[in-house]
Design an enzyme around this catalytic site. Structure first.
Site, PDB file in Angstrom:
ATOM      1  N   CYS A  40       0.833  -1.213   0.000  1.00 38.05           N
ATOM      2  CA  CYS A  40       0.000   0.000   0.000  1.00 38.05           C
ATOM      3  C   CYS A  40       0.865   1.260   0.000  1.00 38.05           C
ATOM      4  O   CYS A  40       1.549   1.559   0.995  1.00 38.05           O
ATOM      5  CB  CYS A  40      -0.920  -0.031   1.223  1.00 38.05           C
ATOM      6  SG  CYS A  40      -1.782   1.518   1.562  1.00 38.05           S
ATOM      7  N   CYS A  43      -0.001   3.924   2.638  1.00 38.45           N
ATOM      8  CA  CYS A  43       0.393   3.470   3.983  1.00 38.45           C
ATOM      9  C   CYS A  43       1.826   3.863   4.287  1.00 38.45           C
ATOM     10  O   CYS A  43       2.168   4.184   5.432  1.00 38.45           O
ATOM     11  CB  CYS A  43       0.263   1.950   4.092  1.00 38.45           C
ATOM     12  SG  CYS A  43      -1.414   1.321   3.874  1.00 38.45           S
TER      13      CYS A  43
END
Length: 291
Positions: A40, A43
């Site tokens: 991600c 993230c």
């Protein structure tokens, strides 16, 4: 990828330890639960911000990192649909959440909204001799001279705004706060100063305390009068009396004027320096909201 952090306020949450490390720990200190994954991209942007804040806040909250690839059971329990997703757990309950890689300033606002402010760092040596209180007028003069010497130092302008609030210079303080650069505009001191300005502004055309007290005695459900009386108390330094009025508003009608009772309490928490008092009333507020 989230790199294991040596910071004492960041840890990897696991299924077998979640009850103890997150839910039970949240009875003592708020826990941010960060759902992330190695693949991600956002993230990787948000993770370092959260870890930095965990260190900056010095234990005012702890950060639990949940790798959704490794801890699918936790992710399923929280019904995670996208990442990054961050939950706030307090007193063993989920109280709020946000999604996406918010910038640091917005994360700080999220924390402040829930009464989470940086804890003071421990000092090895403590001088028990009380410091002499600063003369706010002298402090204003000192800061004006310091700004003349270093006109580009925005931290001094924030200090001056805070000092002006203690001398009645609300208008100039507001101008200074509005001109702060982005990195200081969300500073906890700036947030507190804006809250103080907000309280002071509410009293511009407000009746005196005696009139408001009489109105409440005649009609205990006059929540507008209770609000203004609470503001009077806060501005005058009678913090507990002000909080008591706001709490009574919440008890009588939590939805009054677009949830004004809760907003007034949260704004007051930002202004009041007595951490024990704030903690006590924050718990009372939470108890009423959970009823």
């Amino acid at each position: 990828m989230s790199v294991p952090s040596p910071a004492p306020y960041v840890f990897d949450a696991t299924t077998d330890r979640f009850e103890t490390d997150v839910l039970q720990q949240s009875l003592q200190v708020p826990v941010l639960v960060d759902f992330w994954a190695d693949w991600c991209g956002p993230c990787k942007t948000l993770g370092p911000v959260l870890e930095k804040l965990a260190a900056d806040y010095n234990g005012a909250f702890v950060l639990a990192k949940v790798d959704t690839e490794k801890e699918q059971q936790i992710a399923a329990a929280f019904q995670i649909r996208s990442i990054p997703t961050v939950f706030l757990v307090k007193d063993g309950k989920l109280v709020d959440a946000f999604q996406g890689a918010l910038p640091e300033g917005q994360v700080r606002e999220f924390l402040t909204h829930h009464g989470i402010v940086p804890a003071a760092a421990n000092e090895e040596a403590v001088d028990d001799t009380p410091a002499a209180p600063l003369d706010p007028h002298a402090e204003v003069m000192r800061l004006r001279k310091a700004i003349e010497a270093e006109p580009d130092k925005s931290e001094l302008k924030l200090d001056l705004a805070l000092a002006l609030l203690q001398t009645g210079g609300a208008h100039e303080a507001e101008q200074l706060l509005e001109a702060l650069p982005a990195n200081l505009s969300t500073d906890d001191r700036a947030v507190k100063a804006r809250a103080r300005l907000g309280f002071a502004g509410l009293l511009k055309d407000a009746p005196p305390s005696e009139v408001l007290e009489a109105a409440i005695a005649a009609n205990p459900d006059d929540l507008r009068a209770r609000h203004l009386l609470g503001v009077h108390h806060i501005v005058a330094g009678r913090a507990e009396a002000g909080l008591e009025q706001f709490l009574e508003m919440l008890r009588r009608d939590r939805n009054f004027d677009d949830a004004l009772p809760k907003k007034a309490l949260i704004d007051a928490f930002r202004v009041i320096d007595d951490e024990d008092l704030v903690g006590r009333y924050r718990r009372r507020m939470s108890s009423l909201l959970l009823v």
